[in-house]
Design a protein around this motif. Structure first.
Motif, mmCIF file in Angstrom:
data_model
loop_
_atom_site.group_PDB
_atom_site.id
_atom_site.type_symbol
_atom_site.label_atom_id
_atom_site.label_comp_id
_atom_site.label_asym_id
_atom_site.label_seq_id
_atom_site.Cartn_x
_atom_site.Cartn_y
_atom_site.Cartn_z
ATOM 1 N N ILE A 164 42.337 27.596 49.782
ATOM 2 C CA ILE A 164 43.144 28.426 48.829
ATOM 3 C C ILE A 164 44.677 28.630 49.352
ATOM 4 O O ILE A 164 44.817 28.924 50.217
ATOM 5 C CB ILE A 164 42.361 29.637 48.147
ATOM 6 C CG1 ILE A 164 42.253 30.569 49.629
ATOM 7 C CG2 ILE A 164 41.070 29.204 47.692
ATOM 8 C CD1 ILE A 164 41.628 31.885 49.263
ATOM 9 N N SER A 165 45.423 28.493 48.188
ATOM 10 C CA SER A 165 46.806 28.952 48.489
ATOM 11 C C SER A 165 47.353 28.991 46.908
ATOM 12 O O SER A 165 47.072 28.486 46.058
ATOM 13 C CB SER A 165 47.527 27.712 48.995
ATOM 14 O OG SER A 165 48.794 28.093 49.327
ATOM 15 N N PRO A 166 48.522 29.758 46.575
ATOM 16 C CA PRO A 166 48.978 29.969 45.567
ATOM 17 C C PRO A 166 49.571 28.370 44.957
ATOM 18 O O PRO A 166 50.199 27.655 45.660
ATOM 19 C CB PRO A 166 50.071 30.738 45.707
ATOM 20 C CG PRO A 166 49.742 31.649 46.839
ATOM 21 C CD PRO A 166 49.172 30.714 47.703
ATOM 22 N N LEU A 185 56.339 37.297 45.475
ATOM 23 C CA LEU A 185 55.343 37.101 44.358
ATOM 24 C C LEU A 185 55.368 38.380 43.801
ATOM 25 O O LEU A 185 54.640 38.753 42.629
ATOM 26 C CB LEU A 185 53.940 36.972 45.159
ATOM 27 C CG LEU A 185 53.764 35.364 45.519
ATOM 28 C CD1 LEU A 185 52.510 35.320 46.300
ATOM 29 C CD2 LEU A 185 53.815 34.538 44.535
ATOM 30 N N SER A 186 55.804 39.585 44.560
ATOM 31 C CA SER A 186 55.820 40.777 43.633
ATOM 32 C C SER A 186 56.600 40.980 42.276
ATOM 33 O O SER A 186 56.398 41.723 41.649
ATOM 34 C CB SER A 186 56.242 41.927 44.677
ATOM 35 O OG SER A 186 57.701 41.577 44.884
ATOM 36 N N ASN A 192 44.696 35.721 37.799
ATOM 37 C CA ASN A 192 43.212 35.763 38.481
ATOM 38 C C ASN A 192 42.085 35.042 37.494
ATOM 39 O O ASN A 192 42.409 34.906 36.434
ATOM 40 C CB ASN A 192 43.080 37.298 38.768
ATOM 41 C CG ASN A 192 43.534 37.920 39.934
ATOM 42 O OD1 ASN A 192 43.205 37.315 40.904
ATOM 43 N ND2 ASN A 192 44.755 38.870 39.665
ATOM 44 N N ILE A 193 41.143 34.817 38.229
ATOM 45 C CA ILE A 193 39.939 34.118 37.671
ATOM 46 C C ILE A 193 38.973 35.479 37.909
ATOM 47 O O ILE A 193 38.793 35.992 38.838
ATOM 48 C CB ILE A 193 39.363 33.112 38.367
ATOM 49 C CG1 ILE A 193 40.283 31.910 38.347
ATOM 50 C CG2 ILE A 193 37.803 32.916 37.709
ATOM 51 C CD1 ILE A 193 39.950 30.593 39.077
ATOM 52 N N SER A 233 53.068 27.398 32.990
ATOM 53 C CA SER A 233 54.275 28.152 33.516
ATOM 54 C C SER A 233 54.050 29.638 32.939
ATOM 55 O O SER A 233 55.250 30.372 33.015
ATOM 56 C CB SER A 233 55.533 27.649 32.968
ATOM 57 O OG SER A 233 55.784 26.526 33.088
ATOM 58 N N GLN A 234 52.922 30.230 32.819
ATOM 59 C CA GLN A 234 52.466 31.864 32.596
ATOM 60 C C GLN A 234 52.285 32.482 34.018
ATOM 61 O O GLN A 234 52.458 33.765 33.711
ATOM 62 C CB GLN A 234 51.197 31.619 31.878
ATOM 63 C CG GLN A 234 51.110 30.930 30.733
ATOM 64 C CD GLN A 234 52.312 31.230 29.741
ATOM 65 O OE1 GLN A 234 52.568 32.380 29.350
ATOM 66 N NE2 GLN A 234 53.260 30.352 29.714
ATOM 67 N N GLY A 235 52.499 31.761 35.006
ATOM 68 C CA GLY A 235 52.370 32.795 36.355
ATOM 69 C C GLY A 235 52.093 31.758 37.608
ATOM 70 O O GLY A 235 51.913 30.820 37.405
ATOM 71 N N VAL A 236 51.560 32.379 38.689
ATOM 72 C CA VAL A 236 51.513 31.810 39.924
ATOM 73 C C VAL A 236 49.669 32.294 39.807
ATOM 74 O O VAL A 236 49.282 33.172 39.958
ATOM 75 C CB VAL A 236 51.765 32.411 41.096
ATOM 76 C CG1 VAL A 236 51.418 31.534 42.345
ATOM 77 C CG2 VAL A 236 53.272 32.335 40.767
ATOM 78 N N ALA A 237 49.020 30.961 40.082
ATOM 79 C CA ALA A 237 47.482 31.197 40.345
ATOM 80 C C ALA A 237 47.126 30.780 41.711
ATOM 81 O O ALA A 237 47.941 30.319 42.594
ATOM 82 C CB ALA A 237 46.708 30.068 39.471
ATOM 83 N N LEU A 238 45.893 31.467 42.328
ATOM 84 C CA LEU A 238 45.590 31.252 43.490
ATOM 85 C C LEU A 238 44.410 29.661 43.605
ATOM 86 O O LEU A 238 43.510 29.869 42.902
ATOM 87 C CB LEU A 238 44.560 32.258 44.112
ATOM 88 C CG LEU A 238 44.453 32.130 45.665
ATOM 89 C CD1 LEU A 238 45.470 31.940 46.306
ATOM 90 C CD2 LEU A 238 43.683 33.164 46.290
#
Length: 302
Positions: A164-166, A185-186, A192-193, A233-238
């Motif tokens: 796993i990684s962003p 990332l802050s 999140n799932i 492009s709504q955010g960063v997922a893991l």
């Protein structure tokens, strides 16, 4: 009369092309080292181009030899697949598989036609569920699920571990600027799932960032929704790099940080003892394990 190369020599060639080592080829094919070099020399004498190139005491394949080995591997796969298709015509019926959305959408759906090609008389019905560890539906023949492998009184087969990684889209990365440090990332939305929030906390802690950040952002009910949000492009997922691999290779997603962690859970194929013995389930189990092995081998080669 047309001359055909020895199948044994061709098997040695394809194995040597993959390992680039006489020793490893000998060990894998249960041959002596001298037998490996003999088969390669025998094959080279039957061809009208240089198969091998020699540097001092070391041998390797020439450019023509590598291209020939690729063609031979494809031909052998065709022969093997043809035999399997006819043998598998004895397996028939309906097979109901229930998978996690991320595994189904990110990996299985791009390959499921291969199962149909080798098992044309099996009608497969693919379902998804968001309760990742639920294996209680008696109408389902087998489950592809995500967990720690502990399902008492069930037949459990390990499929694949994950890293796993962003991940985020290139557009998102351009919009927010290149991340220089995980602490960046802050200032961005995290995706999140549902049920997997702990994975974000583990990754942030390993990266030296306050794990409290994992409680921010948006939570999605299944993996496909989460990763679609990342693509848009709504955010960063893991990202689970097994199911995200195609999106990363195509450039839909990028990995802004190099830190990869082994996931605390893995993918498993789970069935009741009675259903695990069904010919359709046994056929699917054999197929998916071989397909994952080939997929991981391709990833390692890349």
């Amino acid at each position: 009369m047309q001359h055909y190369p020895s199948i044994q020599a061709l098997r040695v060639l394809t194995c040597f092309a993959r390992t680039a080592s006489v020793e490893e080829t000998a060990d894998e094919l249960f041959l002596t080292r001298s037998a490996v070099t003999y088969q390669l020399r025998l094959l080279e004498r039957s061809l009208n181009f240089p198969l091998m190139q020699r540097t001092g005491t070391r041998i390797g394949l020439s450019a023509e030899g590598l291209a020939y080995a690729h063609d031979v591997r494809q031909a052998l796969n065709t022969i093997s697949g043809s035999a399997q298709r006819y043998a598998n015509r004895s397996v028939s019926g309906t097979l109901i598989i229930c998978s996690t959305p991320g595994f189904a959408g990110g990996w299985l759906c791009s390959r499921i036609a291969k199962f149909n090609e080798t098992h044309p008389d099996v009608k497969i019905i693919l379902q998804t569920q968001t309760l990742l560890e639920n294996v209680a539906n008696e109408d389902v023949d087998a489950f592809i699920t995500f967990g720690n492998g502990h399902w008492p009184e069930m037949n459990v087969s390990h499929l694949v571990d994950i890293r796993i990684s962003p991940v985020c889209s290139p557009v998102f990365l351009h919009q927010y600027g290149m991340f220089k440090d995980p602490k960046d990332l802050s200032g961005v939305p995290l995706l999140n799932i549902l049920g997997d929030e702990t994975d974000w906390e583990i990754w942030l802690t390993a990266a030296g960032v306050d794990p409290f950040l994992a409680r921010r952002g948006m939570t999605f009910h299944d993996g496909n929704l989460c990763f679609n949000a990342a693509v848009y492009s709504q955010g960063v997922a893991l990202g689970d790099h097994f199911t995200c691999r195609a999106a990363l290779e195509s450039g839909l997603l990028v990995m802004p940080f190099e830190l990869l962690l082994r996931g605390r859970r893995s993918y498993y194929l789970v069935a009741s003892p009675a259903k695990a013995e069904l010919p359709t389930v046994e056929a699917f189990s054999s197929w998916i394990k071989a397909e994952i092995l080939a997929s991981n081998a391709d990833d390692g080669a890349a």
